[in-house]
Write a protein that holds these residues in place. Structure first.
Motif, mmCIF file in Angstrom:
data_model
loop_
_atom_site.group_PDB
_atom_site.id
_atom_site.type_symbol
_atom_site.label_atom_id
_atom_site.label_comp_id
_atom_site.label_asym_id
_atom_site.label_seq_id
_atom_site.Cartn_x
_atom_site.Cartn_y
_atom_site.Cartn_z
ATOM 1 N N PHE A 441 0.826 -1.200 0.000
ATOM 2 C CA PHE A 441 0.000 0.000 0.000
ATOM 3 C C PHE A 441 0.867 1.260 0.000
ATOM 4 O O PHE A 441 0.550 2.244 -0.669
ATOM 5 C CB PHE A 441 -0.946 -0.003 1.201
ATOM 6 N N ASN A 445 1.053 4.159 -3.626
ATOM 7 C CA ASN A 445 0.261 5.343 -3.328
ATOM 8 C C ASN A 445 -0.137 6.113 -4.586
ATOM 9 O O ASN A 445 -1.126 6.841 -4.588
ATOM 10 C CB ASN A 445 1.032 6.260 -2.373
ATOM 11 N N GLU A 476 -2.749 1.926 5.452
ATOM 12 C CA GLU A 476 -4.048 2.142 4.800
ATOM 13 C C GLU A 476 -4.405 3.623 4.780
ATOM 14 O O GLU A 476 -4.959 4.127 3.800
ATOM 15 C CB GLU A 476 -5.125 1.331 5.514
ATOM 16 N N TYR A 479 -2.630 5.290 2.023
ATOM 17 C CA TYR A 479 -3.269 4.934 0.752
ATOM 18 C C TYR A 479 -4.581 5.691 0.576
ATOM 19 O O TYR A 479 -4.929 6.100 -0.541
ATOM 20 C CB TYR A 479 -3.515 3.430 0.720
ATOM 21 N N SER A 482 -4.426 8.934 -1.081
ATOM 22 C CA SER A 482 -4.387 8.855 -2.544
ATOM 23 C C SER A 482 -5.777 8.663 -3.126
ATOM 24 O O SER A 482 -6.056 9.083 -4.253
ATOM 25 C CB SER A 482 -3.460 7.718 -2.998
#
Length: 649
Positions: A441, A445, A476, A479, A482
């Motif tokens: 993750f 990104n 997480e 991520y 993103s």
């Protein structure tokens, strides 16, 4: 205006163009439904979990097909109190309803005052609270010449009676009997007892016990504390009733929404692909009602005319178990899906809208999304059936957004073929799934930065970083920044799986763990909550400058603006072991109030919430004084949310 003036004006316009372009690029809309939840009946999510029914196997429909060794009397004990004489049997000759074929028959030869009957200990015991009220019901009929007296009790683990009432089962047809029980003491592992105290024969079925305090106090409702944990996530949508569960373990196990509505005694129970039993007490009406209660859009998922390719355990040999609805039956199968949309959105005068109204909801549920398929193998048979359904939905309900599927992984054959097929048909969204380690993750990104905005959009329907430590959660979180940055192409996202009952998990990790009395939100849960509670309507680029003295994949940030409130929300993620400084420039925003709210979520890298340490890591909220330009130093292993009020518009 002379030529010189015209030339100067043109030069000024040209000079202004880059600034205009930069302003447009720096602010882009975010999907209003970006962060939601996915409910699948895995890990005892429904029966024994979210569904508030306290009696296990209430209609005597458990069978060996659910799980080896199970049978209609699983979770029931036969009681002959004192010297009572008689017998118990499971019958099916004259059931309450054809969809509910089994019932218990008690033949009492001599009750000896105390009686003969059955006891149920629920799902790992029945948790009772003193002072709370519980709604008891059962269906019964006396087969003799006189009514059968029944004694109903709640008992603690030592047999002490906590509450009791008496009923009388009349001679003749099946009738439902109700009572309210109020235990005089709390008990984590109580049981429900039903005793026949007269001589004769009595049939019993659908024996039920519900707390009156369900979520929003709905009858046949949901467990209040567990559902509140979902509400606190502030989800914008709810995907249900599952992934693999929806297309089932073979064609005979497809999830049929029509069998989950109407009176609960008429619903069709069936085996669960995850190795237990589903009563369908939590059915489509209850799912839609939950979405409404949460203020979230409903996102039902239906099978695309094929079963799971892993049916029959075929995942062990490469997933070759995909079974297909015969093409001759696809028109009827497709009509079932169109009927589902009518059930959700049709007027109360329509065929299926009337069934919704009869359940207590005359107004439409305003369905907007529907998923067709789940992680399906991209076979010609799948594609043929998907297109039949897709074309039918698009023709009759053009405002419904269909979500397709591109397999269970972030790359590979099914992924590539699924995307090509979706773009060929112009499917509005496709459902990507992936479970990877946290490093994946962090390294990915930028995954959605280069996605083609002119093609199908993304629903990230299932993702998790394979763990429940703070480090997993922060990976997480990085991520998810993103996903906000790409909120124009990633329209929806939901962590999976959502719920898991202690000692009954088929999949780890999960977002929320629970037992009969305790709810344990994970570190991952708090990350989801902080993003769900702090959403925006547009992403604002070039507001946060990341530290340059650390590896790029260990820091991340986003800034969103909520046009509804005017709030500016900055999220800073530090997945590394040393403090890092982020520079925040708010000069583009008007009327920023320096009085801000600061939420920090930090701790040791391996910190983890468990039943033993349920509050090992939690967010902390304090006041913060911001300025138009400031530097914030984020603690090691932390997510920081800074929320500031600014002028609307």
């Amino acid at each position: 205006m002379n030529l010189l003036q015209i030339g100067a004006a043109a030069l000024a316009l040209l000079a202004a163009l880059p600034a205009v372009a930069q302003k447009v690029a720096a602010n882009k809309p975010i999907s209003p439904d970006l962060f939601g939840i996915f409910i699948e009946d895995i890990n005892y999510t429904a029966d024994g979990g979210l569904y508030a029914e306290l009696v296990q196997n209430r209609s005597f429909e458990y069978s060996p097909s659910d799980r080896g060794g199970w049978h209609p009397l699983t979770s029931w004990d036969y009681l002959h109190e004192g010297y009572a004489m008689g017998s118990l049997s499971v019958e099916s000759a004259a059931p309450l309803h054809a969809n509910n074929p089994h019932y218990v028959q008690l033949r009492v030869e001599n009750p000896f005052q105390k009686g003969l009957g059955i006891k149920n200990s629920g799902f790992d015991g029945i948790a009772l609270k003193a002072g709370e009220k519980y709604d008891f019901s059962l269906w019964a009929r006396s087969k003799g010449g006189a009514a059968m007296p029944l004694l109903v009790q709640l008992r603690d683990a030592k047999g002490a009676v906590l509450a009791e009432t008496t009923l009388s089962a009349k001679v003749g047809e099946w009738q439902q009997y109700r009572a309210t029980l109020a235990p005089n003491a709390s008990a984590p592992d109580a049981s429900l007892v039903v005793l026949a105290t007269g001589k004769g024969v009595v049939d019993l079925d659908m024996i039920s016990l519900f707390p009156q305090k369900t979520f929003r106090n709905h009858p046949n409702g949901l467990r209040a504390d567990l559902t509140q944990a979902l509400a606190d996530l502030k989800p914008r949508f709810v995907r249900f009733p599952g992934g693999c569960l929806a297309h089932g373990d073979g064609l005979d196990n497809l999830y049929d929404w029509k069998k989950t509505i109407g009176p609960v005694e008429q619903r069709v129970a069936q085996r669960n692909i995850w190795g237990y039993h589903q009563t369908a007490g939590l059915g489509y009406f209850e799912y839609f009602q939950l979405c409404e209660d949460l203020g979230a859009r409903a996102l039902p998922v239906v099978a695309a005319g094929v079963s799971c390719q892993n049916s029959g355990g075929s995942w062990r040999i490469g997933g070759t178990g995909q079974q297909c609805v015969p093409l001759a039956d696809m028109a009827a199968y497709t009509q079932d899906i169109l009927d589902l949309i009518e059930y959700a959105n049709g007027p109360a005068t329509s065929t299926w809208g009337a069934k919704r109204a009869a359940a207590g909801h005359p107004a439409p549920f305003n369905l907007h999304y529907i998923g067709i398929g789940n992680e399906d193998k991209q076979t010609p048979e799948f594609r043929e059936r998907f297109q039949l359904i897709y074309d039918a939905v698009r023709t009759k309900y053009p405002n419904i957004e269909v979500i397709g599927t591109v397999g269970p992984a972030p790359k590979g054959e099914d992924f590539e073929q699924g995307w090509a097929f979706a773009n060929q048909l112009n499917v509005p969204l496709v459902d990507e799934h992936y479970y990877e380690n946290p490093e994946w993750f962090l390294a990915n990104n930028r995954r959605y930065d280069s996605y083609d905005r002119s093609k199908s959009k993304v629903y990230l329907g299932e993702y998790a970083s394979r763990g429940n430590t703070l480090f997993n959660a922060l990976a997480e979180a990085a991520y998810m920044t993103s996903l906000e940055r790409n909120g124009d192409v990633v329209r929806l996202a939901s962590y999976a799986p959502l719920l898991a009952k202690e000692n009954h998990t088929q999949w780890n990790p999960d977002l929320i763990y629970f037992n009969n009395s305790t709810v344990v939100p994970t570190a991952n849960y708090y990350v989801q909550a902080l993003f769900g509670q702090n959403t925006g309507t547009e992403y604002c680029a070039n507001v946060v400058t990341l530290p340059t003295t650390v590896a790029a994949d260990t820091v991340a940030a986003s800034c969103v603006r909520d046009a509804r409130s005017g709030d500016i929300i900055v999220k800073l993620v530090n997945v590394g072991g040393s403090a890092q400084s982020f520079t925040v420039d708010l000069s583009r925003f008007k009327g920023v109030n320096s009085a801000a709210t600061l939420i920090t979520f930090a701790g040791p890298k391996t910190a983890k919430n468990t039943f033993a340490t349920p509050q090992a890591v939690q967010p902390k909220t304090t006041a913060y004084k911001a300025s138009r330009n400031f530097t914030y130093t984020a603690a090691p292993y932390s997510l920081t949310v800074i929320r500031m009020r600014a002028k609307r518009g």
